[in-house]
Design a protein around this motif. Structure first.
Motif, PDB file in Angstrom:
ATOM      1  N   ALA A 160       0.830  -1.210   0.000  1.00 55.46           N
ATOM      2  CA  ALA A 160       0.000   0.000   0.000  1.00 55.46           C
ATOM      3  C   ALA A 160       0.858   1.251   0.000  1.00 55.46           C
ATOM      4  CB  ALA A 160      -0.935   0.006   1.209  1.00 55.46           C
ATOM      5  N   SER A 161       2.007   1.153   0.650  1.00 55.97           N
ATOM      6  CA  SER A 161       2.891   2.321   0.712  1.00 55.97           C
ATOM      7  C   SER A 161       3.617   2.577  -0.603  1.00 55.97           C
ATOM      8  CB  SER A 161       3.874   2.194   1.861  1.00 55.97           C
ATOM      9  OG  SER A 161       3.233   2.586   3.069  1.00 55.97           O
ATOM     10  N   ASN A 200       1.083  -1.918   8.736  1.00 52.79           N
ATOM     11  CA  ASN A 200      -0.152  -1.819   9.494  1.00 52.79           C
ATOM     12  C   ASN A 200      -1.054  -2.998   9.179  1.00 52.79           C
ATOM     13  OD1 ASN A 200      -2.819  -1.130  10.339  1.00 52.79           O
ATOM     14  ND2 ASN A 200      -2.192   1.016  10.434  1.00 52.79           N
ATOM     15  N   SER A 208      -7.160   5.801   6.394  1.00 53.59           N
ATOM     16  CA  SER A 208      -5.805   6.326   6.193  1.00 53.59           C
ATOM     17  C   SER A 208      -4.889   5.233   5.640  1.00 53.59           C
ATOM     18  CB  SER A 208      -5.241   6.863   7.501  1.00 53.59           C
ATOM     19  OG  SER A 208      -5.219   5.822   8.455  1.00 53.59           O
ATOM     20  N   ALA A 212      -7.008   5.938   1.570  1.00 54.29           N
ATOM     21  CA  ALA A 212      -6.389   7.202   1.150  1.00 54.29           C
ATOM     22  C   ALA A 212      -6.579   7.470  -0.339  1.00 54.29           C
ATOM     23  CB  ALA A 212      -4.907   7.194   1.482  1.00 54.29           C
TER      24      ALA A 212
ATOM     25  N   LYS B 156      -3.242  13.429   7.396  1.00 52.03           N
ATOM     26  CA  LYS B 156      -4.211  12.371   7.715  1.00 52.03           C
ATOM     27  C   LYS B 156      -4.281  11.288   6.658  1.00 52.03           C
ATOM     28  CE  LYS B 156      -7.614  15.339   9.994  1.00 52.03           C
ATOM     29  NZ  LYS B 156      -9.025  15.728  10.000  1.00 52.03           N
ATOM     30  N   ARG B 157      -3.922  11.644   5.423  1.00 52.03           N
ATOM     31  CA  ARG B 157      -4.181  10.709   4.326  1.00 52.03           C
ATOM     32  C   ARG B 157      -2.895  10.117   3.743  1.00 52.03           C
ATOM     33  NH1 ARG B 157      -7.107  11.235  -0.877  1.00 52.03           N
ATOM     34  NH2 ARG B 157      -6.311  13.339  -0.969  1.00 52.03           N
ATOM     35  N   PHE B 158      -2.066  10.990   3.193  1.00 52.76           N
ATOM     36  CA  PHE B 158      -0.792  10.521   2.636  1.00 52.76           C
ATOM     37  C   PHE B 158       0.352  11.039   3.500  1.00 52.76           C
ATOM     38  CE2 PHE B 158      -2.157   8.399  -1.028  1.00 52.76           C
ATOM     39  CZ  PHE B 158      -3.229   9.087  -1.568  1.00 52.76           C
ATOM     40  N   GLY B 196       3.523   8.943  -2.986  1.00 47.98           N
ATOM     41  CA  GLY B 196       2.285   8.721  -2.257  1.00 47.98           C
ATOM     42  C   GLY B 196       2.115   7.426  -1.497  1.00 47.98           C
ATOM     43  N   ALA B 197       2.294   7.468  -0.206  1.00 50.23           N
ATOM     44  CA  ALA B 197       2.029   6.293   0.632  1.00 50.23           C
ATOM     45  C   ALA B 197       1.035   6.695   1.724  1.00 50.23           C
ATOM     46  CB  ALA B 197       3.321   5.784   1.259  1.00 50.23           C
ATOM     47  N   PRO B 198       0.062   5.829   2.018  1.00 51.06           N
ATOM     48  CA  PRO B 198      -0.954   6.200   3.008  1.00 51.06           C
ATOM     49  C   PRO B 198      -0.412   6.299   4.430  1.00 51.06           C
ATOM     50  CG  PRO B 198      -1.651   4.299   1.683  1.00 51.06           C
ATOM     51  CD  PRO B 198      -0.195   4.506   1.417  1.00 51.06           C
ATOM     52  N   MET B 199      -1.033   7.124   5.244  1.00 48.95           N
ATOM     53  CA  MET B 199      -0.622   7.350   6.629  1.00 48.95           C
ATOM     54  C   MET B 199      -0.675   6.109   7.497  1.00 48.95           C
ATOM     55  SD  MET B 199       0.555  10.231   7.316  1.00 48.95           S
ATOM     56  CE  MET B 199       0.565  10.114   9.104  1.00 48.95           C
ATOM     57  N   ALA B 200      -1.539   5.166   7.125  1.00 45.31           N
ATOM     58  CA  ALA B 200      -1.750   4.035   8.036  1.00 45.31           C
ATOM     59  C   ALA B 200      -0.475   3.271   8.380  1.00 45.31           C
ATOM     60  CB  ALA B 200      -2.794   3.072   7.467  1.00 45.31           C
ATOM     61  N   ASN B 201       0.544   3.375   7.553  1.00 41.29           N
ATOM     62  CA  ASN B 201       1.777   2.670   7.905  1.00 41.29           C
ATOM     63  C   ASN B 201       2.695   3.450   8.841  1.00 41.29           C
ATOM     64  OD1 ASN B 201       1.497   0.083   6.850  1.00 41.29           O
ATOM     65  ND2 ASN B 201       1.993   0.770   4.780  1.00 41.29           N
TER      66      ASN B 201
END
Lengths: 441, 462
Positions: A160-161, A200, A208, A212, B156-158, B196-201
């Motif tokens: 995902a990243s 995650n 998020s 995203a 919050k997102r990326f 672009g990588a999401p914040m969740a990580n």
């Protein structure tokens, strides 16, 4: 899908963009290596083989398209083939293993696309292969690597990243990189997960996380494995008949049909008497190009395909050659071509239609409409036509023997003991030297 | 001539010269370079770093010319060295932070170090070229963040380094490699497709990959552009109906950057960086300073730090989900937990590297304190590194209330670290993997960067 993708990829190795990425990737060499389709003369590290072959597959926009919209195979097949070669000394990957991993990669993409209603329409923000394709590649490679549940989760989280490229690079030379990178990065994510990297664990659940990339995101758990309902069962892919954006396939069929009517009525194609050409399509900005100047732009132009199909009767790989893009008759016709966007023409590959009308100077108008082009999932290519496309593509870079070898192998994939035979054919090695390798169970 | 935003950026990258750098910018950016190297060196001792290194070594062996932080015997191919060193830099969340929010140096420095070693001896950039390229990488990141009001707040997102960092790395390496304007334009375009990588990580082990990839992929974009790859030349401009760089934001208003004539004002001149004093998310630094302050009051009040006297610990913090964790269970989570950092500061009187070890995270006394924590989000406490504050209140069983508040922690751009403090942090970090002699050599080299004739020497000292 596998057969079509291989053919498209082999053809794609002759493109300029592919030459550039091959040059680039040669910087990296390693002890473990994988085949670059169509090349016997050198090998690349698995990641870069996946990258280069993925670029090849999407280099001409000739690869498969699904609904909801993405190009599923190009992100997965190059990665699983490259990975399968990386093990070949230690462990044999059977054709069935490869087929299963491939389908895991496709299924994951489809499921993710169903998490957002945005995904059902032709995209505007992120190019779908870079979002779900990366995830599909990670899933497929995780499967092939036989990762445990926790590591599979981490492979998805890490992938995902790497996901997400903006649509603006569509219709440019960079677009094919999207599929190459999806394949490569998914593979990388699986390798990192194998080595123990953790991300995650709720990457698909969180706004998020995968959320995203979408403005509305509603993830769902998968059904149980018992009689698992594969998406590919319920929804087939579309296979392209010529190398351009899927939306142009409706245009080509409608325009070819109008050309036939024109000839019937006038005994010849009345090029000089054409007053105007109206093409009714949904509103899709990145395929609306009145005067494309490069092959990449031409492949993303409703107008170009309409005029090209009117002039030639059908579209082919050659339609996008530089001489053809710039020929005067075509440029002249383009000046007379206008798009219209009827409100009932939705920008979705499931629902769109195309109407082409040609009005002559004397006032006569000839038109036709295409709701479902030949190759769409509602009207799939017949076996002979799929094979014909494959043969035509593959024969540009491989011998007849290698081409036959691939056909044989893919048709009998479930029975193939050692899938590395596929790679050997892909690299162009003579089939006669390999006939011993093709062991069927 | 109406210029597009994208072409203005490409022109800037191409045309800016060392003479445009101001003294303040040179000074600040060298501090950043030093801190970033130190953080990368200590980061080379982490688990996530070891995985990244093992991965790179296993898959790639040739064209190994670029150095790896803390591993003098090992070299990797340039983009993989950039990847590995980027991971090291962000592995402990110890690297610099800017406003609008991102970690600018980690995305740029590793790429430049690796690139400097890649170029043949006859074309090695000097120290001033290197410093300029570094600042181009920062400037592009800063300019891009100003295109969206969203970027001013904690994301919050990326994850910003994965968005603007990749672009900064592409710009910086394009500069160092002296790409033409057209090539600079395409480097930016290609890089956008890698961003672009999401914040969740964040708060997981995968977060450092964001930095590694920003450095590596931006560098790759420049290399591809150098080989003639083309992308959308309007990638930074607003393209209706077909997103370019705007894909990463919901509100996006791009502006051209002026081509430097005699004078260009770099953003770093107006807006300095924050350096962290301990390896955790920047937000933690406010609550830690507030906690230390109330701890002193408490010790004066009670004679010693006696947790049993505390009934409740109230934390007043801004709203930001990924750094609000009542009971973190890993080091990555602990670095992203207001509660954990406040309690550690209360308990130990300081927060440092060892605060995030397994033993420290799981100790009983700390858990007991964490149990007492209650979090509040006052409306005036905005999730923004320029405006937020931290407040820690101890509500004692006796009924008394002791409070500590911090508006600006030491290390923030409003209260920058002194040279001594910065050097102390660097020496402490670097000493985990390098000899004293080498440490002093790096300090001297960075101090005199403008006078260095061959900038690859910096990379060689690592």
């Amino acid at each position: 899908m596998i057969l079509d993708t291989l053919g498209v990829g082999l053809l794609g190795t002759s493109t300029e963009i592919c030459h550039k990425v091959i040059q680039y990737s040669k910087i990296y060499s390693s002890d473990i290596s994988s085949t670059t389709w169509g090349h016997l003369d050198f090998r690349l590290p698995p990641l870069y083989a996946a990258f280069v072959n993925g670029v090849a597959v999407h280099s001409m926009d000739f690869d498969d398209t699904w609904h909801p919209a993405t190009h599923p195979s190009g992100a997965v097949l190059p990665a699983v083939i490259a990975l399968s070669e990386a093990f070949s000394q230690k462990k044999k990957i059977s054709g069935l293993d490869l087929l299963l991993a491939f389908n895991v990669g496709i299924e994951v993409q489809g499921r993710l696309l169903h998490f957002s209603s945005e995904a059902r329409n032709i995209p505007k923000r992120f190019h779908p292969p870079t979002v779900v394709g990366t995830m599909g590649s990670a899933a497929a490679c995780a499967k092939l690597l036989a990762l445990d549940q926790l590591k599979c989760k981490n492979a998805l989280a890490i992938a995902a990243s790497y996901a997400g490229a903006p649509l603006a690079n569509a219709a440019t030379q960079t677009k094919p990189l999207h599929v190459g990178n999806a394949a490569k990065h998914g593979l990388e994510a699986a390798c990192l997960a194998l080595l123990g990297v953790q991300g995650n664990g709720q990457i698909l659940d969180m706004e998020s996380g995968m959320g995203a990339f979408y403005t509305d995101y509603n993830p769902q758990t998968l059904p149980t494995l018992q009689s698992y309902p594969w998406l590919l069962d319920q929804q087939d892919v579309a296979i392209k008949r010529f190398p351009a954006h899927l939306g142009t396939h409706w245009v080509a069929d409608a325009a070819s049909s109008v050309r036939r009517k024109l000839i019937e009525h006038n005994n010849l194609f009345p090029l000089d008497k054409i007053e105007k050409v109206i093409v009714k399509v949904p509103e899709v900005r990145y395929v609306n190009r009145p005067t494309p100047n490069s092959e990449h732009e031409a492949r993303h132009s409703f107008q170009f395909v309409a005029c090209s199909a009117l002039l030639d009767g059908s579209m082919s790989v050659q339609s996008f050659a530089s001489e053809n893009i710039h020929r005067p008759a075509l440029r002249e016709l383009l000046c007379k071509t206008h798009l219209q966007h009827p409100p009932d023409n939705k920008p979705s590959f499931e629902n769109l239609y195309c109407e082409v009308s040609v009005t002559l100077q004397d006032g006569y108008t000839f038109s036709d409409r295409c709701d479902t082009f030949y190759g769409h999932w509602r009207k799939p290519l017949r076996k002979e036509d799929l094979e014909k496309k494959f043969q035509s593509n593959a024969s540009r870079v491989l011998s007849a023997e290698a081409t036959e070898g691939i056909l044989e192998t893919v048709y009998n994939l479930e029975k193939v003991e050692d899938s590395s035979v596929l790679s050997t054919f892909l690299s162009g090695q003579s089939a006669t030297a390999l006939s011993e390798k093709l062991h069927l169970l | 001539l109406w210029e597009t935003v994208t072409s203005s950026f490409a022109s800037f990258i191409h045309a800016v010269q060392p003479v445009h750098l101001s003294k303040a910018v040179c000074h600040r950016s060298k501090r950043m370079i030093l801190d970033s190297i130190g953080v990368g060196l200590v980061g080379s001792t982490t688990h996530v770093f070891n995985i990244a290194l093992k991965y790179c070594r296993e898959l790639y062996s040739s064209a190994a010319v670029s150095s790896v932080y803390g591993k003098p015997g090992i070299k990797l191919s340039p983009t993989l060295a950039a990847f590995t060193n980027g991971v090291a830099t962000h592995s402990m969340d110890f690297d610099d932070t800017w406003h609008p929010a991102t970690h600018p140096s980690g995305a740029v420095l590793p790429a430049l170090l690796a690139a400097s070693q890649m170029l043949p001896p006859s074309t090695k950039p000097n120290g001033l070229d290197f410093l300029l390229a570094f600042n181009v990488g920062l400037e592009v990141q800063g300019r891009l963040m100003h295109f969206s009001s969203e970027a001013h707040n904690i994301p919050k997102r990326f994850h910003p380094p994965s968005v603007v960092g990749t672009m900064g790395s592409a710009a910086a390496t394009a500069k160092l490699l002296s790409l033409s304007i057209a090539q600079c334009t395409h480097a930016l375009g290609i890089a956008a497709s890698l961003a672009g990588a999401p914040m969740a990580n964040a708060a997981t082990q995968a977060k450092p990959l964001h930095m590694g990839n920003a450095a590596r992929l931006g560098f790759e974009a420049a290399l591809l552009a150098a080989r003639g790859m083309e992308a959308n030349p309007f990638i930074l401009d607003g393209i209706p109906g077909c997103s370019g760089f705007s894909a990463f934001y919901s509100v996006y208003q791009p502006k051209p950057v002026s081509v430097p004539s005699d004078h260009h004002e770099f953003l770093l001149e107006k807006q300095d960086i924050a350096f962290k004093r301990f390896p955790a998310h920047l937000g933690m630094h406010w609550v830690v300073d507030a906690a230390l302050s109330v701890r002193n009051l408490f010790i004066n009040y009670a004679g010693s730090f006696s947790p049993s006297l505390i009934r409740t610990i109230v934390l007043k913090i801004p709203v930001s989900k990924y750094i609000n964790r009542p009971f973190p269970s890993s080091e990555h989570q602990a670095r992203h937990s207001f509660q954990f950092n406040a309690c550690t500061a209360l308990l130990d009187g300081e927060v440092g590297l060892s605060s995030f070890s397994e033993n420290s995270i799981h100790r009983q006394e700390l858990r007991e304190l964490l149990d007492k924590v209650v979090v509040e989000h006052p409306e005036d406490n905005v999730a923004n590194f320029d405006k937020m504050y931290g407040e820690v209140a101890l509500l004692l069983h006796s009924g008394d209330v002791l409070t500590g508040k911090c508006d600006t922690f030491y290390g923030h751009w409003r209260k920058p670290l002194s040279r001594e403090s910065l050097l102390k942090k660097f020496r402490s970090n670097a000493s985990h993997v390098l000899s004293e002699e080498k440490i002093e050599t790096i300090i001297t080299t960075v101090d005199n960067l403008e006078n260095l004739s061959d900038s690859s020497q910096l990379a060689c000292t690592l």
